[in-house]
Scaffold this motif. Sequence first.
Motif, short mmCIF file in Angstrom:
data_model
loop_
_atom_site.label_atom_id
_atom_site.label_comp_id
_atom_site.label_asym_id
_atom_site.label_seq_id
_atom_site.Cartn_x
_atom_site.Cartn_y
_atom_site.Cartn_z
N ALA A 29 -2.37 14.46 -0.77
CA ALA A 29 -3.23 13.29 -1.04
C ALA A 29 -4.35 13.15 -0.03
O ALA A 29 -5.47 12.77 -0.38
N SER A 60 0.83 -1.20 0.00
CA SER A 60 0.00 0.00 0.00
C SER A 60 0.86 1.25 0.00
O SER A 60 0.61 2.21 -0.73
N SER A 81 3.07 1.59 -3.39
CA SER A 81 2.26 1.91 -4.58
C SER A 81 1.85 3.37 -4.58
O SER A 81 1.67 3.98 -5.64
N LYS A 82 1.72 3.96 -3.41
CA LYS A 82 1.34 5.38 -3.33
C LYS A 82 2.44 6.28 -3.90
O LYS A 82 2.16 7.40 -4.32
N TRP A 140 -6.10 15.26 1.41
CA TRP A 140 -7.26 16.11 1.11
C TRP A 140 -8.24 15.35 0.21
O TRP A 140 -9.45 15.51 0.33
N GLY A 141 -7.71 14.53 -0.68
CA GLY A 141 -8.55 13.76 -1.59
C GLY A 141 -9.44 12.76 -0.86
O GLY A 141 -10.42 12.28 -1.42
N GLN A 146 3.73 6.21 -6.57
CA GLN A 146 3.50 6.50 -7.98
C GLN A 146 2.65 7.75 -8.17
O GLN A 146 2.56 8.28 -9.29
N GLY A 147 2.02 8.19 -7.09
CA GLY A 147 1.04 9.27 -7.22
C GLY A 147 1.62 10.64 -6.94
O GLY A 147 2.39 10.82 -6.01
N GLN A 148 1.20 11.62 -7.73
CA GLN A 148 1.72 12.97 -7.57
C GLN A 148 1.28 13.60 -6.26
O GLN A 148 2.04 14.31 -5.61
N THR A 149 0.04 13.35 -5.89
CA THR A 149 -0.46 14.02 -4.68
C THR A 149 0.19 13.47 -3.42
O THR A 149 0.25 14.16 -2.41
N TRP A 150 0.69 12.23 -3.47
CA TRP A 150 1.39 11.70 -2.31
C TRP A 150 2.77 12.36 -2.18
O TRP A 150 3.26 12.55 -1.07
#
Lengths: 401, 499
Positions: free
Chosen positions: B272, B257, B260-261, B274-275, B263-267
């Motif tokens: 993130a 978990s 894999s995060k 906030w999402g 890979q995300g821009q907001t992380w």
Amino acid sequence: MSASTVAARSEGSHAAPWCVLGAGLLAIALAILWLRLLGPVATPWRALLLTGGLLTVGSGVALQPASSLVLLTAAAAAWLGRQALEPECDSLRLMLTVMAVFAAVSALLVQLPRTARRVVVSLVILFHFGGILSAVTSVPPQPWLSLWAWTHVYRPYLEFMYLNNAYHFYSPDPGPPTLLWAYVRYQDGTARWVKLPNRDDYPLAINYQRRLSLTESINQLTNSQSIPHLQAESLKQARQEAARDYQIPLHPSIELALQYRKPTPFSERMLRAYARHIAYVSPHLEDPSQQVISVKLYRVVHSLPAPRDLVAGLSPLDETSYLPYYQGEFTPDGTLIDPQDPFLYWLIPIVRVPRSSSATFSQTGALTLTPANSEVVNFLEAHATGRRPTLPMLGSDRGQP
Amino acid sequence: MNAALATDDTRAFLPVRMWRSWCRFWFNPADPTLLGLVRICAGLMVLYVHLAYTFDLDVLIGRHAWLDLETITDFRQNIPILPPTTGWEPPPLEEPPLDPEARQRWQEDMQRWGIDTRGACARGRWITSIWFHITDPGWIRVLHGCFLLAMVLFTLGVATRVTSVLTWLIALSYIQRAHTSLFGMDTIMIIVLLYLMMGPSGAALSVDRLVARYRATRRALATGQPVPVRFRPEPSVSANLALRLLQVHLCIIYMASGLSKLQGQTWWSGTAVWGTMANYEFSPLHLPFYQWALQMISQHRWLWEVMTTSLTLFTLVFEISFAYLVWLPRWRWLMILAAVGLHLGIAIFMGLVTFSLMMMTLLLAFVPPEAVYRMLRWLGRGAEDLWLAFRPADPRQARAASLVHALDVWGQVELEAAGTSPHLQLRTEKGELLTGYPLFERLARGLRLTRPVAWLTWVPGVGALGRAWYPPAPSASGPGLKNGRAARPASEVSEPTEV
């Protein structure tokens, strides 16, 4: 009375379980004879007999789980149990096969000396976590080795045990939720909206959350860039013509490439199934005899409010925060009525337009619009109902992309 | 032994040392009490989840469910599985079949699955569910009721070796049928049930355990052996195996978990969280107070950035580091507390209460067994002491004494086997001597384990019925006595102590 501490005997070492196993085998045998001689008659009672037999055999194993003879008998019982099921009960036969294999392997295992047993169990542990890791790394971009292992080795095991999850929670980024809105039309010409999910409709939060998972299953989308250029141009042209003909324009502030999102074949199947279900469970509210004639589905993305939106006092339920993508109109049996519909898989805008402005519609996307200086135009209603939308006065090319 | 082993270990070859460490990790016997606690928590969750299915039986597992039987059957029997290519070039496109019938089948397949299925290496899915074959609404309800009963028995620890397997199979049936309505909670639930099924999850904190205690006491009384006073469940290798599987799997979940995060821009940008907090459908954003709080935070950029960045960073650091730090004794409790904090946050800010509780159940595998025993001792604090006199030669009294001893998990009752009375006698701390129904009533109310059901003795009429069916012994009734309670002789009454 002694004050010594004595370890209790474990629950497994009891008298021989052969009476229990025998009773279970007898029940299974009767179930087999029932099917062979009488056929699929009074199936629930035969199923009860089979279930009782299997449970009884299981109880026998529980009494003496470390005996290889008991385990072999249980394996035989599970294998025989398959014969008491019709061929159509393929998944239950699969379950009994797995149980038989497991019991047989356990029977061999308990016979091994301790070190050999540990080696075998260790190999099983490595196999098990190897499978977990192949599932974890199965999400693109994935290693070729992992994909090969999953496809050729682990797939049956992981699927059967439901261990196929990659645990990529909220990755790569937490996204907005997906809703499903359905416009259900009836024989008498009336229609109503069915919107999923609605918090107030469910007694428990978990029921509501399961609906959110349902709607996510239609959110698997093909990559827009994978659409051939010529086809993309053709789709865009058809959409622009439809915008002129039906007065439903493209969204003025969202990039064109993001306004067309085709679902994957899996999501397309889900949409057809959901259309069937909605047609089945959405009777006419006043006259149940009125049949459903079609269901229009919309995949709706509920945008996340930005901090500046909250500061500006914009409600999270503001209509313009919903982005509905038309998924097609379906018959009650789930058939897509018009695969060539120019609006199919396109975003139907719900936007704010200024109360009065010299800007054209397409230019309104660049304006800063608040509830005070604008009004909402809901093209979704127009699209669903087939009525022409009412637009406020704008510049000369209103409604044109 | 440990010193000798350590000496042997340092001298042994590396593979031998590794094998021994591996065996110590996986095959050392462990106390199954912790597994019993995991069973109870998991059982309660599983029961709740399946009780909730009661409202959704037709729409989730019926013939005309959201994922109707026809569609799921097509998927499980026919979905094509394409293998990865073994060369460097994509497979060449094949011409459509020439035969008209084959061509039509091919076109239908293309339309159904969106791919050319001629390259498939397999078809169908290896899934099993009773709900693929039972579609009558009446029988669905009957079976559903039976399944709930099995889950209750599993939670209580009745015939756990059988009910644990049943519960796993039952949960699997719902999951495999209602595929599109699943979320993270179902994933974790099936993992926990799998490992509980593999270990002796009914060896402790269970009705099976009480039965084992009863049998051990009966055996001791029958053979004239001393009655076991305190006995813990036998440590077993399978208990350790189950706990280790839970632990290792949880580490994999957090690691996957967390990584894999990345890979995300907001992380990476720290926004993130906030999402999740501003997601109307998941978070409590429909509550006026919560909306006001988010609005207030958003009005102060610094506050907003500090909040989102710190929570985002906490999530990443925790998930990625858990798999390493939780094994270190100094860090274990901190990681457990951090996990509890993370999941409390998920429950409150994302509404995923059942998922969070299920993760915390899985997390229990890392709680030291001593902590469980401390909790059990704390639950038994302040319990009153009782003395039960019985005649071992009388089978009924022996059975009753064995039953009391089995239920007396906190050691409140001292058995006195030298009694000669034809009736069981219970002596309390205050010197009361009880027989008959008052004895039963006092035990029910006094024993910690039976207290949750002791409210039955306060139901009007139960006492009278009890006394009629099980009257106090006549010798316990006399001048100054009431309802079978004997006053202590004057010589035994203690003088009030002057402070």
